[in-house]
Design an enzyme around this catalytic site. Structure first.
Site, PDB file in Angstrom:
ATOM      1  N   TYR A  28      -9.470  -7.868  -0.406  1.00 51.44           N
ATOM      2  CA  TYR A  28      -9.031  -6.978  -1.483  1.00 51.44           C
ATOM      3  C   TYR A  28     -10.016  -7.013  -2.647  1.00 51.44           C
ATOM      4  O   TYR A  28     -10.408  -5.969  -3.196  1.00 51.44           O
ATOM      5  CB  TYR A  28      -7.631  -7.386  -1.939  1.00 51.44           C
ATOM      6  CG  TYR A  28      -7.075  -6.557  -3.068  1.00 51.44           C
ATOM      7  CD1 TYR A  28      -6.777  -5.213  -2.893  1.00 51.44           C
ATOM      8  CD2 TYR A  28      -6.853  -7.127  -4.325  1.00 51.44           C
ATOM      9  CE1 TYR A  28      -6.280  -4.443  -3.936  1.00 51.44           C
ATOM     10  CE2 TYR A  28      -6.347  -6.370  -5.364  1.00 51.44           C
ATOM     11  CZ  TYR A  28      -6.066  -5.037  -5.172  1.00 51.44           C
ATOM     12  OH  TYR A  28      -5.573  -4.283  -6.210  1.00 51.44           O
ATOM     13  N   GLU A  50       2.120  -1.477  -8.417  1.00 50.71           N
ATOM     14  CA  GLU A  50       2.036  -2.313  -9.622  1.00 50.71           C
ATOM     15  C   GLU A  50       3.423  -2.503 -10.233  1.00 50.71           C
ATOM     16  O   GLU A  50       3.742  -3.581 -10.743  1.00 50.71           O
ATOM     17  CB  GLU A  50       1.075  -1.697 -10.643  1.00 50.71           C
ATOM     18  CG  GLU A  50      -0.374  -1.654 -10.214  1.00 50.71           C
ATOM     19  CD  GLU A  50      -1.023  -3.024 -10.027  1.00 50.71           C
ATOM     20  OE1 GLU A  50      -0.428  -4.042 -10.419  1.00 50.71           O
ATOM     21  OE2 GLU A  50      -2.139  -3.065  -9.482  1.00 50.71           O
ATOM     22  N   TRP A  58       0.784 -10.716  -6.967  1.00 52.23           N
ATOM     23  CA  TRP A  58       0.212  -9.551  -6.299  1.00 52.23           C
ATOM     24  C   TRP A  58       0.097  -9.767  -4.799  1.00 52.23           C
ATOM     25  O   TRP A  58       0.252  -8.833  -4.018  1.00 52.23           O
ATOM     26  CB  TRP A  58      -1.142  -9.207  -6.910  1.00 52.23           C
ATOM     27  CG  TRP A  58      -1.808  -8.062  -6.219  1.00 52.23           C
ATOM     28  CD1 TRP A  58      -2.969  -8.087  -5.511  1.00 52.23           C
ATOM     29  CD2 TRP A  58      -1.329  -6.703  -6.133  1.00 52.23           C
ATOM     30  NE1 TRP A  58      -3.253  -6.843  -5.007  1.00 52.23           N
ATOM     31  CE2 TRP A  58      -2.267  -5.971  -5.374  1.00 52.23           C
ATOM     32  CE3 TRP A  58      -0.208  -6.042  -6.636  1.00 52.23           C
ATOM     33  CZ2 TRP A  58      -2.118  -4.619  -5.100  1.00 52.23           C
ATOM     34  CZ3 TRP A  58      -0.057  -4.689  -6.360  1.00 52.23           C
ATOM     35  CH2 TRP A  58      -0.996  -3.996  -5.601  1.00 52.23           C
TER      36      TRP A  58
END
Length: 200
Positions: A28, A50, A58
Site C-alpha cells: 500500500y 476513511e 487503517w
C-alpha cells in the site's frame, strides 16, 4: 533505535516506518499512498473507507477493502445511491466489511447526495483544497506529519455544507494524504523520490 525517520527495508530502500510494519502496508505504501487519485467513484471509495476507518486502524480497513468493494457495488456512485433498505440490512450482516450502522447509513446517504452532482464535481471540489507543494515543509520524522491542517478543516466544512456526512478534519486529511493532495512521505523515502520525479 529509530528516530522516527525513514527506515531501510529488506531491499535497502528507505521507507516511512509504518510502510514496513506489515506486508500489506509495504504494498500500500509503495504503490498507492500519496499517489494522485482522480475520478468521482475512486474518490467516493476513499472517502467512504476513511470514514469506516474512524476509530480503527487503517490495516483493518485495508484487509477488508475487497469485501467493501463487493458489498458496495465497486463504489459506483449511482449504484450505491440506488441501494434499498434491504441492501442496508444485508450490509449489516456482511462479515466482509465493518458492520457499523451509522457508517453504513452515511455511505448510502452520501451516495444519494453525490448522485445529484455533476460528473467531475466531487473530484474538482476535493482537489481544489490541495495546497501548493512548495509551501509545505518535507517531514523528516513521523512526528512532523500533521493529523489536521487548515486545508483539511476547510475541505471537511465544504463537504458537510454540500450534505456529505461522517467527514471531519482528521478524516479529510487522511483522504488528502492517501489520494496525493499532499505528500507526507518522509524525507529519504523512495516514494517521495518517485513522486518528485513524476512531477518533474
Amino acid at each position: 533505535m529509530s528516530d522516527g525517520g525513514a527506515v531501510a527495508g529488506p531491499d535497502g530502500e528507505l521507507r516511512c516506518p509504518w510502510g514496513l510494519s506489515t506486508e500489506d502496508y509495504v504494498k500500500y505504501h509503495d504503490e498507492e499512498w500519496g499517489r494522485p487519485v482522480h475520478g468521482d467513484d475512486a474518490l467516493f471509495e476513499r472517502l467512504c473507507l476513511e470514514a469506516f476507518q474512524s476509530g480503527l486502524s487503517w490495516i483493518t480497513i485495508l484487509r477488508r477493502r475487497e469485501g467493501f468493494r463487493r458489498a458496495f457495488a465497486g463504489f459506483h456512485i449511482p449504484a450505491v445511491a440506488a441501494f434499498t433498505d434491504a441492501d442496508a440490512a444485508r450490509l449489516l450482516t456482511d462479515e466482509g466489511i465493518i458492520r457499523n450502522r451509522a457508517k453504513i447509513d452515511a455511505t448510502l446517504a452520501n451516495a444519494r447526495e453525490l448522485a445529484g452532482w455533476s460528473a467531475g464535481e466531487l473530484d474538482g471540489l476535493i482537489w481544489s483544497y490541495a495546497p501548493d507543494p512548495a509551501t509545505r515543509p518535507v517531514p523528516r520524522t513521523i512526528g512532523d506529519v500533521a493529523a489536521v491542517t487548515d486545508e483539511s478543516t476547510a475541505l471537511a466544512k465544504a463537504l458537510k455544507k454540500r450534505g456529505i456526512r461522517f467527514v471531519g478534519p482528521t478524516t479529510a486529511y487522511a483522504l488528502m494524504q492517501a489520494c496525493g493532495l499532499v505528500d507526507d512521505h518522509l524525507a529519504g523515502c523512495l516514494v517521495r523520490r518517485q513522486l518528485a520525479d513524476a512531477r518533474d
